[in-house]
Scaffold this motif. Structure first.
Motif, short mmCIF file in Angstrom:
data_model
loop_
_atom_site.label_atom_id
_atom_site.label_comp_id
_atom_site.label_asym_id
_atom_site.label_seq_id
_atom_site.Cartn_x
_atom_site.Cartn_y
_atom_site.Cartn_z
N VAL A 1 0.84 -1.20 0.00
CA VAL A 1 0.00 0.00 0.00
C VAL A 1 0.88 1.25 0.00
N VAL A 2 1.97 1.22 0.75
CA VAL A 2 2.92 2.33 0.77
C VAL A 2 3.47 2.59 -0.63
N TYR A 3 3.81 1.53 -1.35
CA TYR A 3 4.38 1.69 -2.69
C TYR A 3 3.46 2.51 -3.59
N PHE A 4 2.16 2.27 -3.48
CA PHE A 4 1.19 2.99 -4.32
C PHE A 4 0.73 4.30 -3.69
N GLU A 5 1.33 4.63 -2.54
CA GLU A 5 1.07 5.90 -1.86
C GLU A 5 -0.42 6.10 -1.58
N LYS A 6 -1.04 5.04 -1.09
CA LYS A 6 -2.47 5.08 -0.80
C LYS A 6 -2.71 5.23 0.71
N PRO A 7 -3.68 6.02 1.10
CA PRO A 7 -4.04 6.07 2.52
C PRO A 7 -4.62 4.74 2.96
N MET A 8 -4.46 4.43 4.24
CA MET A 8 -4.90 3.11 4.70
C MET A 8 -5.32 3.16 6.16
N VAL A 9 -6.03 2.13 6.56
CA VAL A 9 -6.31 1.85 7.96
C VAL A 9 -5.76 0.45 8.23
N ILE A 10 -4.92 0.32 9.28
CA ILE A 10 -4.34 -0.97 9.62
C ILE A 10 -5.19 -1.63 10.70
N LEU A 11 -5.55 -2.89 10.46
CA LEU A 11 -6.34 -3.65 11.43
C LEU A 11 -5.56 -4.88 11.87
#
Length: 426
Positions: free
Chosen positions: A318-328
């Motif tokens: 997800v970091v590679y594509f520079e996308k915001p995220m929520v980690i569960l």
């Protein structure tokens, strides 16, 4: 699945640890003229790394012999796996306890195979709970042990550094700060870089594009749900993610907006379970549409506005594509309480560990609920400033990972090690 041969092994007490440079003096272990490698990967991320190193080493010498345990990617390279890798896919302390007898028997079997096949070197890929114990057993046989992907000493159980110093001949690390730790304790290590950038570039070319209706783009937001790759993770996290999707759908519909949900999977064994759960959710919440895609996780992330991801290496994708995220993240209650006493870092997500702050929200254990997930998801989608700040910090983490081809670097380090530590002769 190969059938192991029954062997009479020397008693454990007769196998004394070898000092560096000692020749192998075990009656049952004849030594071939070229290296024989055991490789062990216990989960999908390790399978990818193992396959890449295996491929690079075979380029150097097609006659090299490899056996051990690997997954589908290693099998594609002609790897001889003596057990289904999925049988090792356990998560949490309690899960390990339930599989203790199986894992102990499997370790004994691997030691038998090492003797039977005259193994000279082992490449143990991640999976530290099992692999560090296996390393000690192999070291007793005089086998040179290479460990690829350092255990997260900086996060918890730092005392393992002493076990590593005793049993590991070469540690291949993914992050520069890890090499500094090993240098300080006199453990031979090589920084090979993180494989994420090169792997994504190679893999995404093989993944088909996800079709999008251009007319809907202006009114459509895409959210990818990633429950993990291991069986235990999927069964523990999927309901939370699907319920979160249902609540997000309801909130979006009330505002006359549309959300597209994607759920990728790389664990073929769990495909039916995931599809059944999706169908149940779609029946319970009319109007919601959740698209299941096998082996297209990168395309799903690429197409997303936000990713709801189970903590693990997927967070770096997800970091590679520079996308915001929520980690569960959720484990059994006992596992959680035990880990609370052992973990040395305030974060579990790699993106936060590397940034040194809570760049993205972590919802752990009791906080890992559909309601909390929806609250954070909507904050990211609706608050442009919050979203952009998150993306900027994620971009900085991505830059710190570099563009190194880690598998080539790892194979070079292994070949250099072989040159310095050639196969012993009796």
């Amino acid at each position: 699945m190969a059938t192991s041969r029954k062997l009479t092994l020397p008693k454990k007490s007769s196998l004394k640890p070898k000092k560096a440079g000692d020749k192998i003096r075990t009656e049952n272990l004849s030594v071939p003229s070229s290296p024989v490698f055991m490789i062990l990967a216990g989960e999908h991320s390790g399978d990818l790394l193992g396959a890449e190193v295996l491929k690079e080493l075979k380029k150097h010498d097609p006659e090299l012999t490899f056996f051990g345990i690997g997954g589908p990617r290693m099998l594609e390279e002609g790897f001889d796996s003596i057990e289904n890798m999925e049988e090792l896919s356990v998560i949490g302390f309690t899960a390990v306890l339930f599989k203790y007898k199986f894992l102990k028997a499997l370790m004994d079997r691997l030691v038998e195979e090492a003797v039977a096949r005259s193994c000279t070197h082992a490449i143990l890929v991640d999976y530290p709970g099992f692999n560090l114990r296996l390393a000690a057993r192999l070291k007793e046989l005089g086998i040179k042990v290479i460990f690829y992907v350092s255990p997260q000493l900086w996060a918890w159980n730092f005392g393992r550094i002493y076990q590593i110093k005793e049993t590991i001949d070469l540690m291949l690390v993914l992050f520069p700060f890890e090499k500094k730790i090993y240098d300080d304790y006199g453990v031979r290590s090589v920084f090979v870089g993180h494989p994420i950038a090169q792997r994504i570039k190679e893999k995404i070319r093989k993944e088909a594009q996800i079709p999008v209706d251009e007319k809907q783009l202006a009114h459509l937001q895409t959210i990818t749900l990633m429950p993990g790759s291991r069986t235990g993770e999927i069964h523990r996290m999927l309901d939370t993610l699907l319920k979160s999707a249902a609540l997000i759908h309801q909130e979006a519909e009330a505002e006359k907006k549309h959300v597209r949900f994607l759920i990728p999977n790389i664990n073929l064994k769990e495909e039916e379970f995931i599809q059944t759960k999706i169908k149940e959710t779609e029946e319970a919440y009319p109007g919601i549409k959740i698209e299941y895609l096998f082996d297209r996780s990168l395309r799903c992330i690429e197409a997303s506005d936000i990713v709801l991801v189970t903590s693990g290496t997927a967070t770096l994708e997800v970091v590679y594509f520079e996308k915001p995220m929520v980690i569960l993240y959720k484990v059994s209650l006992l596992s959680y309480f035990i880990s609370a006493f052992l973990i040395r870092t305030p974060f579990i997500g790699l993106v936060n560990i590397l940034s040194g702050r809570e760049t993205v929200k972590e919802l752990i254990q009791a906080e890992c609920t559909p309601e909390e997930t929806v609250r954070e998801t909507m904050a990211i989608l609706k608050n442009k400033k919050y979203r952009n700040q998150m993306i900027e910090e994620i971009r900085s983490v991505k830059e710190s990972l570099g563009e190194e081809h880690s598998s080539k670097n790892a194979s070079k380090a292994i070949l250099q090690f072989l040159k310095e530590k050639p196969v012993a002769t009796l």
